[in-house]
Write a protein that holds these residues in place. Structure first.
Motif, PDB file in Angstrom:
ATOM      1  N   PHE A  92       0.834  -1.206   0.000  1.00 46.79           N
ATOM      2  CA  PHE A  92       0.000   0.000   0.000  1.00 46.79           C
ATOM      3  C   PHE A  92       0.867   1.254   0.000  1.00 46.79           C
ATOM      4  N   TRP A  93       1.979   1.179   0.749  1.00 44.71           N
ATOM      5  CA  TRP A  93       2.903   2.313   0.833  1.00 44.71           C
ATOM      6  C   TRP A  93       3.513   2.634  -0.532  1.00 44.71           C
ATOM      7  N   LEU A  94       3.759   1.590  -1.338  1.00 46.14           N
ATOM      8  CA  LEU A  94       4.343   1.797  -2.662  1.00 46.14           C
ATOM      9  C   LEU A  94       3.346   2.487  -3.585  1.00 46.14           C
ATOM     10  N   TYR A  95       2.079   2.141  -3.465  1.00 47.02           N
ATOM     11  CA  TYR A  95       1.035   2.809  -4.254  1.00 47.02           C
ATOM     12  C   TYR A  95       1.039   4.310  -3.955  1.00 47.02           C
ATOM     13  N   ILE A  96       1.175   4.666  -2.672  1.00 46.15           N
ATOM     14  CA  ILE A  96       1.166   6.078  -2.277  1.00 46.15           C
ATOM     15  C   ILE A  96       2.381   6.808  -2.840  1.00 46.15           C
ATOM     16  N   ILE A  97       3.551   6.182  -2.721  1.00 43.68           N
ATOM     17  CA  ILE A  97       4.781   6.808  -3.210  1.00 43.68           C
ATOM     18  C   ILE A  97       4.719   7.010  -4.723  1.00 43.68           C
ATOM     19  N   ILE A  98       4.312   5.966  -5.458  1.00 43.94           N
ATOM     20  CA  ILE A  98       4.233   6.081  -6.917  1.00 43.94           C
ATOM     21  C   ILE A  98       3.214   7.146  -7.315  1.00 43.94           C
ATOM     22  N   SER A  99       2.080   7.185  -6.632  1.00 44.87           N
ATOM     23  CA  SER A  99       1.042   8.181  -6.939  1.00 44.87           C
ATOM     24  C   SER A  99       1.594   9.600  -6.782  1.00 44.87           C
ATOM     25  N   LEU A 100       2.321   9.834  -5.704  1.00 43.07           N
ATOM     26  CA  LEU A 100       2.898  11.163  -5.473  1.00 43.07           C
ATOM     27  C   LEU A 100       3.934  11.507  -6.537  1.00 43.07           C
ATOM     28  N   LEU A 101       4.769  10.535  -6.902  1.00 43.95           N
ATOM     29  CA  LEU A 101       5.792  10.791  -7.915  1.00 43.95           C
ATOM     30  C   LEU A 101       5.173  11.064  -9.281  1.00 43.95           C
ATOM     31  N   VAL A 102       4.063  10.369  -9.596  1.00 41.91           N
ATOM     32  CA  VAL A 102       3.370  10.621 -10.864  1.00 41.91           C
ATOM     33  C   VAL A 102       2.826  12.051 -10.887  1.00 41.91           C
ATOM     34  N   ASN A 146       6.024   8.496 -28.686  1.00 37.31           N
ATOM     35  CA  ASN A 146       6.915   8.319 -27.543  1.00 37.31           C
ATOM     36  C   ASN A 146       7.059   9.605 -26.746  1.00 37.31           C
ATOM     37  N   ASN A 147       6.821  10.740 -27.417  1.00 38.92           N
ATOM     38  CA  ASN A 147       6.935  12.036 -26.745  1.00 38.92           C
ATOM     39  C   ASN A 147       5.837  12.245 -25.709  1.00 38.92           C
ATOM     40  N   SER A 148       4.779  11.454 -25.778  1.00 42.61           N
ATOM     41  CA  SER A 148       3.686  11.590 -24.822  1.00 42.61           C
ATOM     42  C   SER A 148       4.033  10.990 -23.462  1.00 42.61           C
ATOM     43  N   LEU A 149       5.045  10.122 -23.411  1.00 42.34           N
ATOM     44  CA  LEU A 149       5.455   9.510 -22.156  1.00 42.34           C
ATOM     45  C   LEU A 149       6.144  10.527 -21.258  1.00 42.34           C
ATOM     46  N   THR A 150       5.799  10.509 -19.983  1.00 44.69           N
ATOM     47  CA  THR A 150       6.508  11.347 -19.023  1.00 44.69           C
ATOM     48  C   THR A 150       7.817  10.650 -18.657  1.00 44.69           C
ATOM     49  N   LYS A 151       8.746  11.401 -18.067  1.00 41.05           N
ATOM     50  CA  LYS A 151      10.029  10.801 -17.679  1.00 41.05           C
ATOM     51  C   LYS A 151       9.811   9.685 -16.667  1.00 41.05           C
ATOM     52  N   PHE A 152       8.979   9.931 -15.671  1.00 43.43           N
ATOM     53  CA  PHE A 152       8.705   8.900 -14.674  1.00 43.43           C
ATOM     54  C   PHE A 152       7.872   7.779 -15.288  1.00 43.43           C
TER      55      PHE A 152
END
Length: 259
Positions: A92-102, A146-152
Motif C-alpha cells: 500500500f505504501w508503494l502505491y502512495i509513493i508512486i502516486s505522489l511521484l506521478v 513516444n513524446n507523450s510519455l513522461t520521464k517517470f
C-alpha cells in the motif's frame, strides 16, 4: 479413457471426474465431444466459405480449455485473490509513493482509467498508473507518440510498475494474473480475430503468453493466435511459468510509437 489418461480407469467410477479435473490442471486434455464439435465447426466453415477456411480458424488448437474444470477455476481464482489482496495490503505504501511521484512529474491524476474488452467481450474499466501526459489521445499504445510519455512514466513502463493498480481489477474478478492482455473496443481487428478464436471465453490478464514472447497489439492477428494458444493449452503449470518469466523481466508491455 485412452492414452495418457488410461490410468484414470483404475479409479472408482465416482472419483474419475474429480481425478480428471486434477490431472487436467497440469496437462491439457481434449474430450471426444469437443473434438467432434471442432470438426463440425471446420466443416461448416468450409461449406459457408465455398471450401475455404479462414487462415485464423485453420490454426485453431482443439482442447477442453479448462472451461468446465472446477478444480482449475478454483485454484486460478484462489491464486488471483490471494495475490491481489497481498499486493494491495503489503505494498500500500508503494502505491502512495508512486502516486505522489506521478503527480509531481506531470500534472493530473496518478491513476489512468480506460475502457477495455474483457471476458465475453464485456467492457470494463482497467486501471493503471498514468505514464503519459494528460490530454494524450485515447488510443492503442503503439499508436501513441513516444513524446507523450513522461520521464517517470518511462520508468514505470520499463519496470511494469504501472500495472499495479490492476490488482483492483483482479480483486473485482474482471482480470486475472495471467491471460490475454485486454484491448480497447476501438481495436476492431484484434477484437474480431480474438472472437473468431474464442479468446474471450476467458478473463484477460496482467501478463500472458504474448507478452512473454514479446508480441504486442501492433500485430493483432499474431497476438490473437498466441492468445488462442494460451487459452487452449493453459494449465496451472503454464500460468506459474509465465508469472515467473514476467517477474524475471522476460517480454515487455505494449510499445509506443517512436515518432
Amino acid at each position: 479413457f485412452r492414452g495418457n489418461l488410461s490410468l484414470l480407469n483404475r479409479f472408482p467410477q465416482f472419483a474419475r471426474s474429480v481425478a480428471l479435473d486434477i490431472f487436467a490442471t497440469l496437462r491439457p486434455v481434449v474430450s471426444i465431444d469437443n473434438l467432434f464439435t471442432a470438426i463440425v465447426r471446420i466443416i461448416s466453415e468450409k461449406n459457408r466459405q465455398n471450401g475455404e477456411i479462414s487462415p485464423v480458424i485453420k490454426e485453431y488448437i482443439v482442447s477442453d480449455r479448462q472451461l468446465n474444470n472446477k478444480m482449475f477455476k478454483f485454484q486460478k481464482r484462489l491464486v488471483d485473490f490471494i495475490a491481489s489482496c497481498s499486493v494491495l495490503v503489503l505494498f500500500f505504501w508503494l502505491y502512495i509513493i508512486i502516486s505522489l511521484l506521478v503527480i509531481f512529474s506531470s500534472p493530473g491524476s496518478p491513476i489512468f482509467a480506460q475502457q477495455r474488452v474483457g471476458k465475453n467481450q464485456k467492457i470494463f474499466t482497467c486501471y493503471k498508473f498514468r505514464t503519459m501526459s494528460v490530454g494524450t489521445p485515447d488510443q492503442a499504445t503503439h499508436l501513441v507518440s513516444n513524446n507523450s510519455l513522461t520521464k517517470f512514466g518511462k520508468f514505470l513502463r520499463a519496470t511494469k510498475l504501472d500495472e499495479l493498480p490492476q490488482m483492483v481489477n483482479i480483486l473485482r474478478n474482471e482480470m486475472s494474473l495471467v491471460g490475454p492482455r485486454p484491448c480497447l473496443p476501438s481495436q476492431t481487428t484484434l477484437v474480431q480475430t480474438r472472437s473468431e478464436l474464442d479468446v474471450y471465453d476467458v478473463a484477460p490478464g496482467i501478463t500472458g503468453l504474448g507478452q512473454v514472447y514479446g508480441l504486442d497489439m501492433s500485430d493483432p492477428e499474431s497476438l490473437a493466435k498466441i492468445d488462442a494458444q494460451y487459452v487452449a493449452l493453459r494449465t496451472a503449470l503454464l500460468d506459474l511459468n509465465l508469472i515467473i518469466k514476467t517477474i524475471l523481466g522476460q517480454g515487455q508491455g505494449d510499445r509506443v510509437s517512436q515518432a
